[in-house]
Motif scaffolding. Structure first.
Motif, mmCIF file in Angstrom:
data_model
loop_
_atom_site.group_PDB
_atom_site.id
_atom_site.type_symbol
_atom_site.label_atom_id
_atom_site.label_comp_id
_atom_site.label_asym_id
_atom_site.label_seq_id
_atom_site.Cartn_x
_atom_site.Cartn_y
_atom_site.Cartn_z
ATOM 1 N N VAL A 251 0.839 -1.199 0.000
ATOM 2 C CA VAL A 251 0.000 0.000 0.000
ATOM 3 C C VAL A 251 0.877 1.254 0.000
ATOM 4 C CG1 VAL A 251 -1.681 1.343 1.331
ATOM 5 C CG2 VAL A 251 -1.917 -1.145 1.145
ATOM 6 N N SER A 252 0.527 2.198 -0.824
ATOM 7 C CA SER A 252 1.292 3.442 -0.911
ATOM 8 C C SER A 252 1.357 4.137 0.450
ATOM 9 C CB SER A 252 0.648 4.376 -1.932
ATOM 10 O OG SER A 252 1.243 5.661 -1.881
ATOM 11 N N LYS A 253 2.493 4.751 0.724
ATOM 12 C CA LYS A 253 2.633 5.502 1.979
ATOM 13 C C LYS A 253 2.246 6.973 1.795
ATOM 14 C CE LYS A 253 7.523 6.579 1.236
ATOM 15 N NZ LYS A 253 8.866 6.619 1.855
ATOM 16 N N LYS A 254 1.727 7.316 0.627
ATOM 17 C CA LYS A 254 1.332 8.692 0.365
ATOM 18 C C LYS A 254 0.307 9.152 1.398
ATOM 19 C CE LYS A 254 -0.465 11.743 -3.266
ATOM 20 N NZ LYS A 254 -0.996 11.817 -4.662
ATOM 21 N N GLY A 255 0.542 10.308 1.969
ATOM 22 C CA GLY A 255 -0.368 10.839 2.970
ATOM 23 C C GLY A 255 -0.142 10.284 4.369
ATOM 24 N N SER A 256 0.906 9.482 4.556
ATOM 25 C CA SER A 256 1.177 8.892 5.868
ATOM 26 C C SER A 256 1.414 9.972 6.916
ATOM 27 C CB SER A 256 2.407 7.988 5.794
ATOM 28 O OG SER A 256 2.818 7.573 7.077
ATOM 29 N N THR A 257 0.830 9.758 8.088
ATOM 30 C CA THR A 257 1.044 10.690 9.200
ATOM 31 C C THR A 257 1.644 9.974 10.406
ATOM 32 O OG1 THR A 257 -1.220 10.354 10.017
ATOM 33 C CG2 THR A 257 -0.863 12.194 8.497
ATOM 34 N N ARG A 258 2.270 8.814 10.177
ATOM 35 C CA ARG A 258 2.854 8.082 11.288
ATOM 36 C C ARG A 258 4.028 8.866 11.869
ATOM 37 N NH1 ARG A 258 4.907 2.366 10.077
ATOM 38 N NH2 ARG A 258 5.756 2.623 12.165
ATOM 39 N N VAL A 259 4.324 8.601 13.112
ATOM 40 C CA VAL A 259 5.417 9.289 13.786
ATOM 41 C C VAL A 259 6.725 8.619 13.395
ATOM 42 C CG1 VAL A 259 6.302 10.092 16.007
ATOM 43 C CG2 VAL A 259 3.854 9.695 15.718
ATOM 44 N N LYS A 260 7.646 9.396 12.884
ATOM 45 C CA LYS A 260 8.937 8.859 12.479
ATOM 46 C C LYS A 260 9.835 8.652 13.700
ATOM 47 C CE LYS A 260 7.983 9.040 8.068
ATOM 48 N NZ LYS A 260 7.811 7.796 7.289
ATOM 49 N N HIS A 261 10.817 7.754 13.550
ATOM 50 C CA HIS A 261 11.786 7.532 14.610
ATOM 51 C C HIS A 261 12.527 8.829 14.906
ATOM 52 C CE1 HIS A 261 11.425 3.245 15.188
ATOM 53 N NE2 HIS A 261 11.435 3.054 13.878
#
Length: 423
Positions: A358-368
């Motif tokens: 699944v594309s990660k476009k628009g992802s709002t997950r918290v980065k390391h």
């Protein structure tokens, strides 16, 4: 005398051959450790004496503060492995400087999203990622009169299952591992709610939305009813499930192999979701876990050897062996292709491939990084009050958001500097 001299000269030559020796710190055990040790030995053999990777068990170290070159870890566990939060080097930089190929596009989009930065550049090798799932001890469910094939697709259905287990004498129907990832980040993702947002140009954490508050309040009610047992913010719940103490566990899919080896008739179901949330996306769960990180402060030639080792681990044949032995997620489509004849059921590989593609476009997950570190730390502290006092779920999450956002807020410019800029 001549014999001693020749011995010394011979030792010197041998030592120069193995001059490039790098250490890899880990906290693995069992099959995962055996497999990593085998792969490291194979890599060292392929170098034919021109370099060497040495494994370093974090649990047997006298001085954790002497930092290795590489570490296989979730940055949440930095304090346990190092006694501090060390500086890491971005993997894309290390690979480029060493002339080794690393293209973010070679990874599954969701895998890359777990270890890249805001610009899409890979920070660590996503070697030991997992998806959040519901594990069940199928024998415990049968004993409670529950169909082991249908533990519950929603949290409301899971409440009924936990109640039936408790009513039939089960002391611990449900526990969890990695609370912040499973019960905050993934709950938000399934509901389509952003974990991160911006107020102007400033990043803000948003884990006190309606679905998060509802979920934490539900878990608190289960805790009081003895349906749910909080074991800690990390992987403490794994032991309770593997020992047979708890009938169900929400945690990392990679535990599957260990549960099988423990002799449990283990079932694996998707992470439950809320079906009363508008436009819920139950399958939108977030891969996460340990990566192979490069630590700062070492020599250029040592980084070249580390980069070669990373390239070795990316080979499909190596990934096939690693994934098959450990149940960690495949990093690339080539790895899935290599796994097709490994004995892993094709429907599981198909499901993993579908989600990871699944594309990660628009992802709002918290980065390391610092924001995620603070979020997990403060959330762990605040939810502890929910389990032990009458603190409301909303208050705990509001406190978490306030503390994180205060901690990550940019420092105001000194008055003298501001005045100078206005001249």
């Amino acid at each position: 005398m001549k014999g001693i001299l020749w011995t010394l000269l011979g030792c010197g030559a041998a030592c120069s051959v193995f001059a490039q020796e790098i250490s890899l710190r880990h906290d693995l055990d069992g099959k995962a450790l055996d497999t990593l040790a085998t792969l490291v030995l194979r890599f060292n053999d392929e170098l034919k004496g021109k370099g060497k990777v040495v494994l370093q068990d974090a649990r047997g170290l006298e001085n954790r503060h002497v930092l290795p070159h590489l570490a296989l870890l979730d940055p949440d566990d930095s304090m346990e492995l190092f006694g501090t939060r060390p500086r890491f080097r971005a993997l894309h930089e290390v690979m480029r400087e060493a002339g080794q190929k690393l293209d973010a596009g070679q990874f599954y989009p969701q895998v890359a999203d777990a270890v890249d930065d805001a610009s899409g550049r890979i920070q660590a090798l996503p070697l030991a990622l997992a998806l959040p799932v519901l594990f069940t001890n199928r024998d415990a469910l049968r004993k409670a009169g529950v169909d082991p094939e249908k533990p519950g697709k929603t949290w409301w259905e899971l409440q009924k299952t936990a109640g039936e287990i408790y009513d039939k004498g089960g002391k611990c129907p449900l526990t969890t591992a990695r609370f912040a990832w499973v019960h905050s980040e993934n709950i938000s993702s399934q509901a389509g709610e952003a974990v991160m947002g911006k107020a102007g140009k400033v990043d803000k954490v948003l884990v006190n939305g309606m679905v998060n508050v509802k979920h934490l309040a539900l878990l608190a009610s289960w805790q009081k009813s003895r349906y749910f047992h909080y074991s800690g913010p990390g992987r403490e719940g794994n032991r309770r499930f593997l020992s047979g103490e708890c009938a169900m566990l929400t945690g990392e899919s990679s535990l599957y192999a260990e549960a099988k080896r423990a002799g449990i008739d283990v079932g694996v179901a998707p992470l439950p979701h809320y079906d009363d949330v508008y436009a819920a996306k139950p399958a939108d769960v977030l891969p996460d876990g340990a990566g192979l990180w490069v630590l700062a402060g070492h020599k250029k030639d040592e980084y070249k050897l580390a980069a070669r080792f990373m390239s070795f681990l990316l080979r499909p044949d190596v990934q096939r062996e690693w994934v098959h032995a450990t149940s960690y997620l495949p990093m690339t489509p080539g790895a899935v292709a290599a796994l097709r004849d490994s004995g892993i059921p094709n429907h599981l590989l198909d499901a993993a491939q579908k989600r990871l593609s699944v594309s990660k476009k628009g992802s709002t997950r918290v980065k390391h990084g610092p924001i995620r570190d603070r979020l997990h730390e403060f959330l762990g502290e605040e939810v502890a009050f929910v389990w032990t006092t009458d603190r409301a779920a909303k208050e705990a999450l509001d406190n978490t958001v306030r503390r994180v956002n205060e901690a990550i807020a940019p420092s105001p410019a000194p008055a003298r500097a501001v005045a100078a800029s206005r001249k």
